[in-house]
Design a protein around this motif. Structure first.
Motif, PDB file in Angstrom:
ATOM      1  N   THR A 120      61.323 118.968  37.654  1.00  0.00           N
ATOM      2  CA  THR A 120      62.336 117.909  37.616  1.00  0.00           C
ATOM      3  C   THR A 120      61.739 116.516  37.438  1.00  0.00           C
ATOM      4  OG1 THR A 120      62.309 117.595  40.032  1.00  0.00           O
ATOM      5  CG2 THR A 120      63.784 119.297  39.130  1.00  0.00           C
ATOM      6  N   GLY A 121      60.460 116.365  37.773  1.00  0.00           N
ATOM      7  CA  GLY A 121      59.839 115.052  37.699  1.00  0.00           C
ATOM      8  C   GLY A 121      60.184 114.153  38.868  1.00  0.00           C
ATOM      9  N   GLN A 122      60.893 114.692  39.868  1.00  0.00           N
ATOM     10  CA  GLN A 122      61.294 113.900  41.030  1.00  0.00           C
ATOM     11  C   GLN A 122      60.093 113.653  41.953  1.00  0.00           C
ATOM     12  OE1 GLN A 122      64.449 112.535  41.565  1.00  0.00           O
ATOM     13  NE2 GLN A 122      64.662 113.224  39.433  1.00  0.00           N
ATOM     14  N   ASP A 123      60.106 112.488  42.603  1.00  0.00           N
ATOM     15  CA  ASP A 123      59.041 112.149  43.549  1.00  0.00           C
ATOM     16  C   ASP A 123      59.164 113.032  44.793  1.00  0.00           C
ATOM     17  OD1 ASP A 123      58.273 110.005  41.863  1.00  0.00           O
ATOM     18  OD2 ASP A 123      59.851 108.760  42.744  1.00  0.00           O
ATOM     19  N   GLN A 124      58.054 113.664  45.172  1.00  0.00           N
ATOM     20  CA  GLN A 124      58.072 114.546  46.339  1.00  0.00           C
ATOM     21  C   GLN A 124      57.374 113.946  47.543  1.00  0.00           C
ATOM     22  OE1 GLN A 124      56.351 118.195  44.594  1.00  0.00           O
ATOM     23  NE2 GLN A 124      58.382 119.124  44.740  1.00  0.00           N
ATOM     24  N   ALA A 125      56.223 113.301  47.318  1.00  0.00           N
ATOM     25  CA  ALA A 125      55.472 112.745  48.443  1.00  0.00           C
ATOM     26  C   ALA A 125      54.474 111.715  47.932  1.00  0.00           C
ATOM     27  CB  ALA A 125      54.736 113.844  49.201  1.00  0.00           C
ATOM     28  N   LEU A 126      54.230 110.695  48.753  1.00  0.00           N
ATOM     29  CA  LEU A 126      53.163 109.746  48.471  1.00  0.00           C
ATOM     30  C   LEU A 126      51.826 110.362  48.854  1.00  0.00           C
ATOM     31  CD1 LEU A 126      54.799 106.489  49.855  1.00  0.00           C
ATOM     32  CD2 LEU A 126      54.441 107.062  47.451  1.00  0.00           C
ATOM     33  N   VAL A 127      50.762 109.881  48.233  1.00  0.00           N
ATOM     34  CA  VAL A 127      49.421 110.384  48.504  1.00  0.00           C
ATOM     35  C   VAL A 127      48.529 109.199  48.852  1.00  0.00           C
ATOM     36  CG1 VAL A 127      47.465 111.703  47.609  1.00  0.00           C
ATOM     37  CG2 VAL A 127      49.780 112.239  46.838  1.00  0.00           C
ATOM     38  N   GLY A 128      47.666 109.379  49.836  1.00  0.00           N
ATOM     39  CA  GLY A 128      46.745 108.301  50.204  1.00  0.00           C
ATOM     40  C   GLY A 128      45.498 108.849  50.844  1.00  0.00           C
ATOM     41  N   SER A 129      44.471 108.031  50.882  1.00  0.00           N
ATOM     42  CA  SER A 129      43.227 108.440  51.527  1.00  0.00           C
ATOM     43  C   SER A 129      43.425 108.482  53.034  1.00  0.00           C
ATOM     44  CB  SER A 129      42.103 107.461  51.181  1.00  0.00           C
ATOM     45  OG  SER A 129      42.442 106.157  51.606  1.00  0.00           O
ATOM     46  N   SER A 130      42.626 109.296  53.692  1.00  0.00           N
ATOM     47  CA  SER A 130      42.688 109.359  55.154  1.00  0.00           C
ATOM     48  C   SER A 130      42.081 108.092  55.728  1.00  0.00           C
ATOM     49  CB  SER A 130      41.934 110.586  55.657  1.00  0.00           C
ATOM     50  OG  SER A 130      40.557 110.492  55.322  1.00  0.00           O
ATOM     51  N   GLY A 131      42.281 107.881  56.996  1.00  0.00           N
ATOM     52  CA  GLY A 131      41.721 106.691  57.624  1.00  0.00           C
ATOM     53  C   GLY A 131      42.809 105.772  58.128  1.00  0.00           C
ATOM     54  N   ASN A 132      42.371 104.656  58.708  1.00  0.00           N
ATOM     55  CA  ASN A 132      43.321 103.763  59.360  1.00  0.00           C
ATOM     56  C   ASN A 132      44.052 102.887  58.354  1.00  0.00           C
ATOM     57  OD1 ASN A 132      41.661 101.578  58.648  1.00  0.00           O
ATOM     58  ND2 ASN A 132      40.543 101.666  60.573  1.00  0.00           N
ATOM     59  N   ALA A 133      44.950 102.049  58.871  1.00  0.00           N
ATOM     60  CA  ALA A 133      45.826 101.257  58.020  1.00  0.00           C
ATOM     61  C   ALA A 133      45.147 100.031  57.434  1.00  0.00           C
ATOM     62  CB  ALA A 133      47.063 100.824  58.825  1.00  0.00           C
ATOM     63  N   SER A 134      43.856  99.862  57.671  1.00  0.00           N
ATOM     64  CA  SER A 134      43.113  98.774  57.026  1.00  0.00           C
ATOM     65  C   SER A 134      42.405  99.248  55.766  1.00  0.00           C
ATOM     66  CB  SER A 134      42.100  98.163  58.002  1.00  0.00           C
ATOM     67  OG  SER A 134      42.766  97.485  59.053  1.00  0.00           O
ATOM     68  N   GLY A 135      42.686 100.460  55.344  1.00  0.00           N
ATOM     69  CA  GLY A 135      42.130 100.951  54.094  1.00  0.00           C
ATOM     70  C   GLY A 135      41.236 102.153  54.222  1.00  0.00           C
ATOM     71  N   GLY A 136      40.736 102.425  55.434  1.00  0.00           N
ATOM     72  CA  GLY A 136      39.924 103.614  55.646  1.00  0.00           C
ATOM     73  C   GLY A 136      38.527 103.532  55.078  1.00  0.00           C
ATOM     74  N   PHE A 137      37.968 102.319  54.952  1.00  0.00           N
ATOM     75  CA  PHE A 137      36.633 102.184  54.387  1.00  0.00           C
ATOM     76  C   PHE A 137      35.574 102.838  55.269  1.00  0.00           C
ATOM     77  CE2 PHE A 137      38.965  99.112  51.971  1.00  0.00           C
ATOM     78  CZ  PHE A 137      38.339  99.090  50.741  1.00  0.00           C
ATOM     79  N   LEU A 138      35.642 102.596  56.572  1.00  0.00           N
ATOM     80  CA  LEU A 138      34.664 103.207  57.471  1.00  0.00           C
ATOM     81  C   LEU A 138      34.735 104.724  57.374  1.00  0.00           C
ATOM     82  CD1 LEU A 138      33.844 102.219  61.123  1.00  0.00           C
ATOM     83  CD2 LEU A 138      34.313 104.584  60.543  1.00  0.00           C
ATOM     84  N   GLU A 139      35.924 105.267  57.442  1.00  0.00           N
ATOM     85  CA  GLU A 139      36.093 106.721  57.459  1.00  0.00           C
ATOM     86  C   GLU A 139      35.563 107.366  56.184  1.00  0.00           C
ATOM     87  OE1 GLU A 139      38.346 104.532  58.293  1.00  0.00           O
ATOM     88  OE2 GLU A 139      39.389 105.114  60.140  1.00  0.00           O
TER      89      GLU A 139
END
Length: 552
Positions: free
Chosen positions: A367-386
């Motif tokens: 269908t092309g419908q949006d199912q879920a957002l995707v993001g890197s793991s880690g905290n809400a500051s970007g997850g650079f340390l993780e």
């Protein structure tokens, strides 16, 4: 100079005189025209003394980022002009110009408008309006496209590039520091290793971005800035450890203006905002057959300092007279736009499918419908340390499965306060920790960090640095909590929304990155990759005779 027990001024020879004008130690509500006086007692408390001798204790004022950006005490006159040019009004003007160009059939004045939204902004709206981040993304897409915006993207996509490039930079610095003898690499049997026997072992199908492709860049020697209060030997940037994260512009601004000696330690990798700017103006532009100045790029961010970052001369094209990010508006400014457009409740907005391209989203193949957002793991500051910890453990020591968020394979502990964490990678038989990272949020922790780096007493290999306490989720441009909700609870709620329904994916698992490296940059180690993904920093030379004469 101490104004109170809670407020201390230093470096008063600031950029626009008089810098002291920006300080509001107390708030005085004028109640009469009768003259009086201000008294300060031994504890530092302020009292208003009336003509008849009565004393009234005064409340301590608070200073937020809006106050700082509104005054001229600590940013240059050029910066203040650039900040005032970045508002929703500028976006409105461009959209009006586009409408006029269409009506006049004049393509020469029409610009393609792109809006890139940060995941922290999504989380802030999700917390206030009780929506999921995916719903917020679709509603904001609907809102902006109804205004006349052409594309709406997600900086989670460019963050994958920023994370991967930062991790590669750290591993490269670490190996060079070992080869130079600046640090010793512990081996798993307790002996000391050298850089020559630390070849990465992926073996799991990861994207191989470390294969040599071009001649290695010349080494650069970076000396301490002119405003450093202590002379020191030159620091070789390519092997400077600890590497300090560079995604926070408030921290970068502070380092450039007050601690020039720290600049060689700061990561060269651009922030997600600025990498998105490079992608939009160059890669997307080439795909659309547009020059960079034919695109107007807006980023929606949790932080007012991002306006200063976008205004840096390093991110300006002299050839096309345009910036990679033309305008930054904060989460609160977007909410103000709702009211200006006759909307007061985001819950009544329509929803629009997310654009293909620079969006981290899973779509239904049928269908092309949006199912879920995707993001890197880690905290809400970007997850650079993780991410850098996981990447470095694998690439330097062949250790897989490290997960900082779940304390798998590492020791995570809070040190001194909730805004300072240590993460240590240790294995049995090693004479010392293999890797020691830290996260330092807020200027109290930053000051302790830079002091230790200056005296070579920092025990860390990498530090994720953020100017705001609690990090980006608590940025100065985020939506404010209801009066009945304590700030601590509100930050926790927004942090939970940041991860709500978002699928975790490691940056190298993003199939579009390998294509971008090859199609857009010609590989990860090319000159073009360095130009588009890396930047540089400049110590500010203060002219104490004339504070207006600031050299960058």
């Amino acid at each position: 100079m101490a104004l109170s027990g809670a407020l201390t001024l230093s470096d008063l020879n600031d950029f626009i005189s008089p810098s002291q004008a920006c300080i509001k130690p107390i708030e005085v509500a004028k109640t009469s025209d009768t003259a009086g006086a201000i008294k300060v007692d031994d504890t530092g408390a302020y009292y208003e003394v009336s003509v008849d001798g009565n004393e009234t204790k005064l409340e301590t004022a608070t200073i937020n980022l809006n106050d700082c950006l509104a005054c001229s005490g600590c940013i240059t006159s050029a910066e203040s002009v650039l900040v005032t040019l970045q508002s929703q009004e500028e976006l409105y003007n461009v959209l009006k110009q586009n409408k006029a160009a269409i009506e006049a059939n004049d393509a020469s004045t029409h610009r393609t408008v792109v809006v890139s939204i940060s995941p922290q902004t999504r989380a802030s709206f999700a917390a206030k309006y009780n929506q999921t981040p995916l719903q917020v993304a679709k509603k904001l897409t609907w809102f902006f496209k109804n205004l006349g915006v052409h594309f709406v993207f997600d900086t989670s996509f460019s963050r994958d590039l920023s994370l991967l490039e930062s991790a590669r930079e750290f591993v490269d610095r670490y190996k060079k520091a070992v080869a130079k003898g600046t640090i010793k690499m512990p081996s798993l049997d307790g002996s000391q290793s050298t850089a020559s026997n630390t070849a990465a072992t992926t073996g799991d199908g990861d994207m191989d971005l470390d294969a040599p492709q071009t001649k290695a860049p010349r080494k650069r020697i970076v000396r301490r800035g002119a405003n450093s209060d202590e002379a020191a030997a030159p620091v070789e940037k390519e092997s400077a450890i600890p590497m300090l994260a560079s995604a926070c512009p408030g921290w970068i601004c502070y380092a450039e203006k007050t601690h020039g000696y720290i600049l060689p330690y700061i990561s060269d990798t651009k922030s997600p905002q600025q990498i998105m700017g490079s992608m939009v103006k160059n890669h997307l532009g080439s795909q659309l057959g547009l020059k960079p100045n034919q695109i107007y790029h807006v980023c929606v961010m949790p932080c007012y300092d991002k306006k200063l970052e976008a205004s840096r001369s390093d991110f300006y094209s002299d050839l096309y007279s345009t910036r990679d990010v033309d305008c930054v508006i904060t989460s609160t400014e977007v909410e103000k736009m709702f009211t200006e457009q006759g909307q007061t409740d985001m819950n009544v907005f329509g929803e629009m499918s997310l654009d293909n391209g620079y969006n981290s989203v899973v779509k239904d193949p049928v269908t092309g419908q949006d199912q879920a957002l995707v993001g890197s793991s880690g905290n809400a500051s970007g997850g650079f340390l993780e991410y850098i910890m996981r990447y470095a453990a694998r690439e330097l020591f062949g250790i897989a499965g490290v997960d900082v968020s779940r304390s798998l394979g590492v020791e995570v502990k809070t040190v001194r306060n909730s805004d300072f964490r240590e993460v240590t990678l240790e294995v049995p038989g090693s004479d010392q920790p293999l890797l020691r990272f830290a996260a330092a949020y807020g200027f109290r922790n930053i000051q302790n960090l830079v002091r230790k780096v200056k005296t070579s007493k920092s025990p860390y290999h990498f530090v994720e640095v953020m100017a705001c306490p609690s990090g980006c989720i608590n940025g100065g441009g985020q939506l404010k909590q209801p009066a009945s909700v304590p700030l601590k609870d509100w930050i926790l709620h927004a942090d939970q929304q940041y991860k709500n329904g978002v699928l975790e994916r490691s940056p190298e698992e993003n199939p579009a990155l390998a294509q971008l490296y090859q199609e857009w940059l010609g590989g990860p180690d090319t000159l073009k990759a360095r130009q588009q993904l890396r930047t540089q920093y400049h110590a500010v030379e203060q002219n104490l005779g004339n504070p207006l004469a600031v050299k960058w």
